[in-house]
Design an enzyme around this catalytic site. Structure first.
Site, PDB file in Angstrom:
ATOM      1  N   ARG A 138       0.838  -1.209   0.000  1.00 50.24           N
ATOM      2  CA  ARG A 138       0.000   0.000   0.000  1.00 50.24           C
ATOM      3  C   ARG A 138       0.871   1.257   0.000  1.00 50.24           C
ATOM      4  O   ARG A 138       0.544   2.262  -0.623  1.00 50.24           O
ATOM      5  CB  ARG A 138      -0.934  -0.009   1.220  1.00 50.24           C
ATOM      6  CG  ARG A 138      -2.017  -1.075   1.093  1.00 50.24           C
ATOM      7  CD  ARG A 138      -2.880  -1.151   2.333  1.00 50.24           C
ATOM      8  NE  ARG A 138      -3.612   0.081   2.576  1.00 50.24           N
ATOM      9  CZ  ARG A 138      -4.274   0.347   3.700  1.00 50.24           C
ATOM     10  NH1 ARG A 138      -4.266  -0.535   4.676  1.00 50.24           N
ATOM     11  NH2 ARG A 138      -4.930   1.466   3.849  1.00 50.24           N
TER      12      ARG A 138
ATOM     13  N   CYS B 258      14.142  -0.371  21.708  1.00 55.12           N
ATOM     14  CA  CYS B 258      13.910  -1.658  22.371  1.00 55.12           C
ATOM     15  C   CYS B 258      14.595  -2.809  21.639  1.00 55.12           C
ATOM     16  O   CYS B 258      14.584  -3.940  22.113  1.00 55.12           O
ATOM     17  CB  CYS B 258      12.420  -1.954  22.464  1.00 55.12           C
ATOM     18  SG  CYS B 258      11.475  -0.640  23.234  1.00 55.12           S
TER      19      CYS B 258
ATOM     20  N   HIS C 178      -8.472   7.177  12.425  1.00 57.47           N
ATOM     21  CA  HIS C 178      -8.073   5.776  12.234  1.00 57.47           C
ATOM     22  C   HIS C 178      -6.549   5.616  12.135  1.00 57.47           C
ATOM     23  O   HIS C 178      -6.057   4.576  11.732  1.00 57.47           O
ATOM     24  CB  HIS C 178      -8.739   5.189  10.984  1.00 57.47           C
ATOM     25  CG  HIS C 178     -10.226   5.038  11.152  1.00 57.47           C
ATOM     26  ND1 HIS C 178     -11.091   4.914  10.090  1.00 57.47           N
ATOM     27  CD2 HIS C 178     -11.012   5.015  12.258  1.00 57.47           C
ATOM     28  CE1 HIS C 178     -12.338   4.812  10.550  1.00 57.47           C
ATOM     29  NE2 HIS C 178     -12.309   4.883  11.857  1.00 57.47           N
TER      30      HIS C 178
ATOM     31  N   GLN D 157     -11.149   9.856   8.306  1.00 58.61           N
ATOM     32  CA  GLN D 157     -11.039   8.406   8.472  1.00 58.61           C
ATOM     33  C   GLN D 157      -9.879   7.868   7.644  1.00 58.61           C
ATOM     34  O   GLN D 157      -9.546   6.696   7.737  1.00 58.61           O
ATOM     35  CB  GLN D 157     -12.333   7.728   7.997  1.00 58.61           C
ATOM     36  CG  GLN D 157     -13.540   8.056   8.835  1.00 58.61           C
ATOM     37  CD  GLN D 157     -14.820   7.612   8.161  1.00 58.61           C
ATOM     38  OE1 GLN D 157     -15.358   8.276   7.275  1.00 58.61           O
ATOM     39  NE2 GLN D 157     -15.328   6.476   8.568  1.00 58.61           N
ATOM     40  N   ASN D 158      -9.325   8.725   6.801  1.00 59.27           N
ATOM     41  CA  ASN D 158      -8.241   8.282   5.924  1.00 59.27           C
ATOM     42  C   ASN D 158      -6.913   8.271   6.672  1.00 59.27           C
ATOM     43  O   ASN D 158      -6.621   9.180   7.439  1.00 59.27           O
ATOM     44  CB  ASN D 158      -8.134   9.200   4.702  1.00 59.27           C
ATOM     45  CG  ASN D 158      -9.424   9.207   3.904  1.00 59.27           C
ATOM     46  OD1 ASN D 158     -10.231   8.289   4.018  1.00 59.27           O
ATOM     47  ND2 ASN D 158      -9.634  10.228   3.109  1.00 59.27           N
ATOM     48  N   VAL D 159      -6.120   7.255   6.391  1.00 59.58           N
ATOM     49  CA  VAL D 159      -4.827   7.129   7.067  1.00 59.58           C
ATOM     50  C   VAL D 159      -3.691   7.612   6.172  1.00 59.58           C
ATOM     51  O   VAL D 159      -2.524   7.516   6.533  1.00 59.58           O
ATOM     52  CB  VAL D 159      -4.561   5.661   7.508  1.00 59.58           C
ATOM     53  CG1 VAL D 159      -5.594   5.215   8.531  1.00 59.58           C
ATOM     54  CG2 VAL D 159      -4.540   4.711   6.313  1.00 59.58           C
TER      55      VAL D 159
ATOM     56  N   ASN E  14     -20.824  13.751  -2.144  1.00 61.18           N
ATOM     57  CA  ASN E  14     -20.613  12.338  -2.446  1.00 61.18           C
ATOM     58  C   ASN E  14     -21.078  12.021  -3.860  1.00 61.18           C
ATOM     59  O   ASN E  14     -21.885  12.760  -4.427  1.00 61.18           O
ATOM     60  CB  ASN E  14     -21.346  11.454  -1.430  1.00 61.18           C
ATOM     61  CG  ASN E  14     -20.561  10.200  -1.100  1.00 61.18           C
ATOM     62  OD1 ASN E  14     -19.984   9.571  -1.989  1.00 61.18           O
ATOM     63  ND2 ASN E  14     -20.507   9.835   0.171  1.00 61.18           N
TER      64      ASN E  14
HETATM   65 ZN   LIG Z   1      10.387   0.599  21.631  1.00 60.79          ZN
END
Ligand SMILES: [Zn+2]
Length: 252
Positions: free
Chosen positions: A69, A154, A119, A100-102, A218
């Site tokens: 994507r 980490c 989102h 709502q679009n990422v 729309n």
């Molecule tokens: Zn981390």
């Protein structure tokens, strides 16, 4: 309905706009839909991949899908619909945008005060262990199949896309911000959303109850159309700039 006719009927003295945005706004930017047309991802649906369970079971599979994507996103550009929303913001007429679009295609540069990406953001990844968040929207990451992304702090903890997966909750701070804008709004623009995904599908109902004027953009009627005061039919990259220009020509 025509943009100029709608603007004619609005109270131009008291404009506080909140926009609710769905995938229709980004369609003209060439964003792929969740389901891939080519062979690789044909047999998967978002429900198979965009869940914490899927990531736990096979993080490579999930990351490869996001990389696929991202490759499309790397060449996607904001369209005139995105630009129209940025223009509203610059004119000081927009309280905020709830999207709502990422894809991050509504671009305010560095400022993100007036947008809630409810989102999440596909261009970012966060650590599964600590608070670390980083961008990963570069060619280098997007083409590297079967390599997982790890937290630089980490070490052995995986990074995951900074998006809200099915079964996960919306960030309460985002919800609070969205509700705040809705409460203060006089106009809500409902743009390219199917009106079926919650909690966003509720926002127009809440706005309506408190007397906000609803304008929908729309290509087709949606479950929200009956409660909207005005409906501009057509692709939002065409209708939205027309509306914003009509509004600004009266307002300025
Ligand atoms: Zn981390």
């Amino acid at each position: 309905m025509k943009a100029a006719d709608i603007v004619q009927q609005l109270d131009l003295e008291d404009i506080h706009i909140v926009s609710v945005v769905g995938s229709g706004l980004s369609k003209a930017s060439g964003m792929p839909t969740f389901r891939g047309k080519d062979g690789l991802w044909k047999t998967y649906s978002a429900l198979d991949l965009a869940t914490p369970q899927a990531f736990k079971k096979d993080p490579n599979l999930v990351w490869n899908w996001y990389k696929w994507r991202m490759q499309a996103l790397l060449t996607a550009k904001p369209n005139p619909g995105h630009d129209a929303l940025v223009k509203l913001e610059k004119m000081g007429l927009s309280l905020g945008i709830i999207t709502q679009n990422v894809d991050g295609l509504i671009n305010f540069g560095n400022s993100s005060e007036h947008i809630v990406e409810i989102h999440g953001r596909i261009r970012y990844a966060h650590c599964t262990k600590c608070d670390h968040i980083q961008r990963w929207d570069s060619h280098e990451y997007a083409v590297a199949d079967d390599s997982l992304l790890y937290c630089p702090y980490c070490k052995d903890a995986l990074l995951r896309p900074d998006v809200v997966w099915f079964g996960e909750s919306i960030n309460p701070k985002h919800l609070q911000k969205a509700m705040n804008w809705i409460e203060r709004s006089t106009i809500m623009l409902v743009i390219g959303t199917s009106g079926t995904v919650y909690p966003v599908a509720n926002f127009p109902h809440i706005a309506k109850q408190q007397g906000t004027t609803l304008i929908e953009f729309n290509v087709t009627r949606t479950p929200l159309t009956p409660i909207c005061d005005y409906f501009m039919r057509g692709p939002s990259e065409q209708t939205l700039p027309k509306f914003v220009d009509a509004l600004l020509s009266k307002k300025v």
